[in-house]
Design an enzyme around this catalytic site. Structure first.
Site, PDB file in Angstrom:
ATOM      1  N   ALA A   1     -92.775 101.368 124.206  1.00 36.57           N
ATOM      2  CA  ALA A   1     -92.533 101.746 125.333  1.00 36.57           C
ATOM      3  C   ALA A   1     -91.515 100.692 125.991  1.00 36.57           C
ATOM      4  O   ALA A   1     -91.326  99.503 125.653  1.00 36.57           O
ATOM      5  CB  ALA A   1     -93.508 101.864 126.666  1.00 36.57           C
ATOM      6  N   CYS A   2     -90.476 101.095 126.964  1.00 41.57           N
ATOM      7  CA  CYS A   2     -89.330 100.210 127.490  1.00 41.57           C
ATOM      8  C   CYS A   2     -90.008  98.969 128.046  1.00 41.57           C
ATOM      9  O   CYS A   2     -91.293  99.004 128.476  1.00 41.57           O
ATOM     10  CB  CYS A   2     -88.650 101.058 128.524  1.00 41.57           C
ATOM     11  SG  CYS A   2     -87.446 100.133 129.546  1.00 41.57           S
TER      12      CYS A   2
END
Length: 75
Positions: free
Chosen positions: A13-14
């Site tokens: 994820a970011c």
């Protein structure tokens, strides 16, 4: 299109896809192409911004089998 190296950011994820993409590009020569595969929908905007900020060329941004695939050419 041919590429010199591939990085699979699936499940990350970011901001990890961008952070790890930057590390993958670090040991590549100018002009080489990195293929990045990601599952995070935010990576589409992030990869475009990353390319603009770093000077690397985003050659393509596509979707394959539900994953986001990017080709980046190192500056």
């Amino acid at each position: 299109m041919n590429y010199d190296k591939e990085f699979d950011a699936s499940g990350l994820a970011c901001p990890l896809p961008i952070v790890k993409t930057k590390k993958s590009l670090a040991d590549m020569a100018s002009g080489q192409v990195l293929r990045v595969v990601a599952t995070d929908p935010g990576s589409v905007c992030d990869m475009q911004a990353f390319a603009e900020q770093t000077g690397h060329a985003l050659l393509s941004s596509t979707t394959e089998a539900g994953k986001y695939v990017f080709l980046l050419k190192k500056a």
